[in-house]
Design a protein around this motif. Structure first.
Motif, mmCIF file in Angstrom:
data_model
loop_
_atom_site.group_PDB
_atom_site.id
_atom_site.type_symbol
_atom_site.label_atom_id
_atom_site.label_comp_id
_atom_site.label_asym_id
_atom_site.label_seq_id
_atom_site.Cartn_x
_atom_site.Cartn_y
_atom_site.Cartn_z
ATOM 1 N N ALA A 150 0.850 -1.212 0.000
ATOM 2 C CA ALA A 150 0.000 0.000 0.000
ATOM 3 C C ALA A 150 0.874 1.247 0.000
ATOM 4 N N ASP A 151 0.356 2.308 -0.555
ATOM 5 C CA ASP A 151 1.140 3.539 -0.666
ATOM 6 C C ASP A 151 1.546 4.086 0.697
ATOM 7 N N ASN A 152 0.668 3.874 1.707
ATOM 8 C CA ASN A 152 0.963 4.420 3.037
ATOM 9 C C ASN A 152 1.639 3.390 3.965
ATOM 10 N N ALA A 153 2.086 2.282 3.402
ATOM 11 C CA ALA A 153 2.737 1.233 4.217
ATOM 12 C C ALA A 153 4.082 1.741 4.741
ATOM 13 N N THR A 154 4.380 1.374 5.973
ATOM 14 C CA THR A 154 5.627 1.861 6.609
ATOM 15 C C THR A 154 6.867 1.331 5.904
ATOM 16 N N ASP A 155 6.771 0.180 5.288
ATOM 17 C CA ASP A 155 7.937 -0.390 4.592
ATOM 18 C C ASP A 155 7.855 -0.170 3.082
ATOM 19 N N GLY A 156 7.080 0.814 2.681
ATOM 20 C CA GLY A 156 6.895 1.050 1.251
ATOM 21 C C GLY A 156 8.162 1.471 0.535
ATOM 22 N N ALA A 186 11.214 0.237 1.354
ATOM 23 C CA ALA A 186 12.232 -0.810 1.498
ATOM 24 C C ALA A 186 12.699 -1.268 0.119
ATOM 25 N N PRO A 187 13.974 -1.727 0.002
ATOM 26 C CA PRO A 187 14.521 -2.105 -1.313
ATOM 27 C C PRO A 187 13.717 -3.199 -2.027
ATOM 28 N N ASP A 188 13.083 -4.093 -1.211
ATOM 29 C CA ASP A 188 12.349 -5.187 -1.849
ATOM 30 C C ASP A 188 10.833 -4.938 -1.881
ATOM 31 N N LYS A 189 10.412 -3.669 -1.668
ATOM 32 C CA LYS A 189 8.991 -3.298 -1.716
ATOM 33 C C LYS A 189 8.784 -2.189 -2.750
ATOM 34 N N ILE A 190 7.524 -2.099 -3.247
ATOM 35 C CA ILE A 190 7.183 -1.017 -4.172
ATOM 36 C C ILE A 190 5.741 -0.580 -3.890
ATOM 37 N N PRO A 191 5.497 0.731 -3.735
ATOM 38 C CA PRO A 191 4.127 1.204 -3.486
ATOM 39 C C PRO A 191 3.214 0.861 -4.673
ATOM 40 N N LEU A 192 1.943 0.639 -4.359
ATOM 41 C CA LEU A 192 0.970 0.232 -5.381
ATOM 42 C C LEU A 192 0.892 1.246 -6.520
ATOM 43 N N SER A 193 0.918 2.548 -6.185
ATOM 44 C CA SER A 193 0.797 3.577 -7.220
ATOM 45 C C SER A 193 1.952 3.516 -8.215
ATOM 46 N N GLU A 194 3.152 3.232 -7.695
ATOM 47 C CA GLU A 194 4.311 3.134 -8.591
ATOM 48 C C GLU A 194 4.240 1.878 -9.441
ATOM 49 N N ALA A 195 3.782 0.797 -8.830
ATOM 50 C CA ALA A 195 3.672 -0.462 -9.568
ATOM 51 C C ALA A 195 2.689 -0.327 -10.720
ATOM 52 N N ARG A 196 1.572 0.412 -10.480
ATOM 53 C CA ARG A 196 0.559 0.555 -11.533
ATOM 54 C C ARG A 196 1.020 1.479 -12.668
ATOM 55 N N LYS A 197 2.064 2.251 -12.410
ATOM 56 C CA LYS A 197 2.643 3.030 -13.503
ATOM 57 C C LYS A 197 3.377 2.111 -14.484
ATOM 58 N N ILE A 198 3.834 0.990 -13.956
ATOM 59 C CA ILE A 198 4.525 0.007 -14.795
ATOM 60 C C ILE A 198 3.509 -0.892 -15.488
ATOM 61 N N GLU A 199 2.512 -1.336 -14.686
ATOM 62 C CA GLU A 199 1.446 -2.176 -15.234
ATOM 63 C C GLU A 199 0.173 -1.879 -14.445
ATOM 64 N N ALA A 200 -0.884 -1.504 -15.140
ATOM 65 C CA ALA A 200 -2.080 -0.939 -14.500
ATOM 66 C C ALA A 200 -2.852 -1.919 -13.632
ATOM 67 N N ASP A 201 -2.770 -3.209 -13.847
ATOM 68 C CA ASP A 201 -3.617 -4.161 -13.127
ATOM 69 C C ASP A 201 -2.933 -4.802 -11.921
#
Length: 413
Positions: free
Chosen positions: A67-73, A75-90
């Motif tokens: 989640a975008d507001n996750a405390t570990d968003g 972290a090197p092995d994490k990615i916020p949902l909003s950024e991930a959807r910029k790569i692939e919308a679903d």
């Protein structure tokens, strides 16, 4: 530079250094993970696939969508949902995002750093490989090419162009080498100086002579003759004790060969060192007799760690040898101190005059030279032939004739 070119260039470099494929792959992966760690703060969420045959390199980065507001968003092995959807919308929460990384995506500085790290890793591996190789060869006979001659050492190259060192102290005094010449020596030790392995060779150690014997004498290679002990004064004289496990074999004769055919090559290699080959025996008195050859011994008396050897007066100089060389080597071969004495027990002591009484007629330095080879009286000198005395001490024939005349006149008077 793309992934494949990096792999190809490094593979060629590693091949020129004789590095095996598994090691090349391991080094590449270690360096790439170090780059990922430096850039992203973590390398555990990367898969690195290397195919040397095809020159392929694939780098995959895996991150969990949070989640975008996750405390570990962040972290090197994490990615916020909003950024991930910029790569692939679903993309949905909890899914894994995989991305292929390209070398060209990194800055020029990062690529240059990676190449430098690869070269550094190879050099470290070369040093480790050189140390391990020669650490296992300590005591082995090798052949190397003279590359550079310095005042305190000679630098040689092996067949892989590694530098080896032959210090002046480990050279036979009569050794004379030229650049490009191939020479034989044994590996004495491998040291580490400033993280660089330094391979030290030797031509003066007893084991060098032992290895030459092993090379030249088939019976030693086959285990029919064993070398019990070698003592040396490099370039001057050596004593080699040998024994056989086959009564039909003469160990001394086998080592010498017909008309010296076998020993000649060894003697030439050690700059014509005078090599005495002795038949080893458990009989200490017989062993001492053989060790002191060519002198003839009358009797031997043992006392603790010292052994007294008694000889006829004319045999003392032979037992001692030039500059005491024969007696010193014999003592080291036996492992006990040998003391040589004139044996007068079976002879009527004839009139004699100590050489110390000739200070006025014979130069003191000449008297000192005579004393060094065990000659301490007029008669002990006169019992030797002029030719024998000339061999024992470095005097001109004229001087020797004069000494004989003075001593003979004194005794007759």
């Amino acid at each position: 530079m793309d992934n494949n070119k990096l792999v190809e260039s490094f593979a060629e470099f590693a091949k020129s250094k004789n590095i095996d494929r598994p090691t090349v792959i391991r080094i590449l992966e270690d360096v790439l993970r170090a780059v990922m760690l430096s850039k992203f703060g973590n390398s555990d969420n990367f898969d690195i696939i290397i195919n040397l045959d095809k020159g392929d390199l694939q780098i995959w980065r895996f991150r969990e969508v949070v989640a975008d507001n996750a405390t570990d968003g962040c972290a090197p092995d994490k990615i916020p949902l909003s950024e991930a959807r910029k790569i692939e919308a679903d993309f949905e929460l909890g899914e894994e995002l995989s991305e292929e990384m390209k070398i060209s995506d990194f800055s020029r500085r990062v690529i240059l750093t990676a190449k430098q790290m690869l070269v550094q890793k190879v050099r470290e591996l070369e040093k480790e490989s050189l140390y391990n190789k020669y650490e296992q060869l300590v005591g082995s006979l090798i052949t190397a090419e003279v590359n550079q001659i310095l005042s305190n050492e000679i630098i040689l190259l092996d067949d892989e162009s590694n530098e080896l060192f032959l210090p002046k102290s480990q050279q036979i005094p009569k050794d004379q080498f030229k650049k490009g010449e191939y020479i034989r020596a044994v590996v004495s030790k491998v040291t580490i100086n400033n993280a660089i392995p330094r391979v030290i060779l030797s031509r003066t150690l007893p084991i060098f002579l032992e290895k030459l014997f092993e090379n030249e004498i088939p019976e030693i290679q086959d285990g029919l003759i064993a070398i019990k002990k070698i003592v040396r004064d490099p370039g001057a004289r050596a004593k080699v004790a040998v024994e056989t496990f086959d009564d039909r074999i003469d160990p001394v004769g086998a080592c010498v060969g017909i008309k010296g055919s076998r020993i000649h090559g060894i003697v030439k290699e050690v700059q014509y060192e005078n090599i005495d080959i002795i038949n080893y025996t458990d009989n200490l008195e017989l062993y001492i007799t053989r060790a002191l050859s060519p002198a003839c011994i009358n009797r031997i008396e043992q006392s603790n760690d010292r052994i007294s050897v008694y000889l006829d007066p004319n045999q003392v100089a032979l037992a001692i040898g030039k500059g005491g060389q024969n007696i010193k080597l014999a003592s080291r071969l036996i492992g006990k101190e040998l003391d040589v004495y004139r044996d007068l027990s079976n002879h009527l002591e004839q009139h004699d005059i100590p050489l110390s009484e000739f200070n006025d007629t014979i130069e003191p330095w000449i008297l000192e030279e005579l004393h060094k080879v065990g000659l301490d009286s007029a008669r002990s000198v006169l019992t030797l032939s002029r030719a024998t005395l000339e061999q024992r001490i470095d005097l001109e024939q004229e001087t020797i004739d004069e000494i004989y005349a003075i001593l003979d006149q004194a005794l007759n008077r």
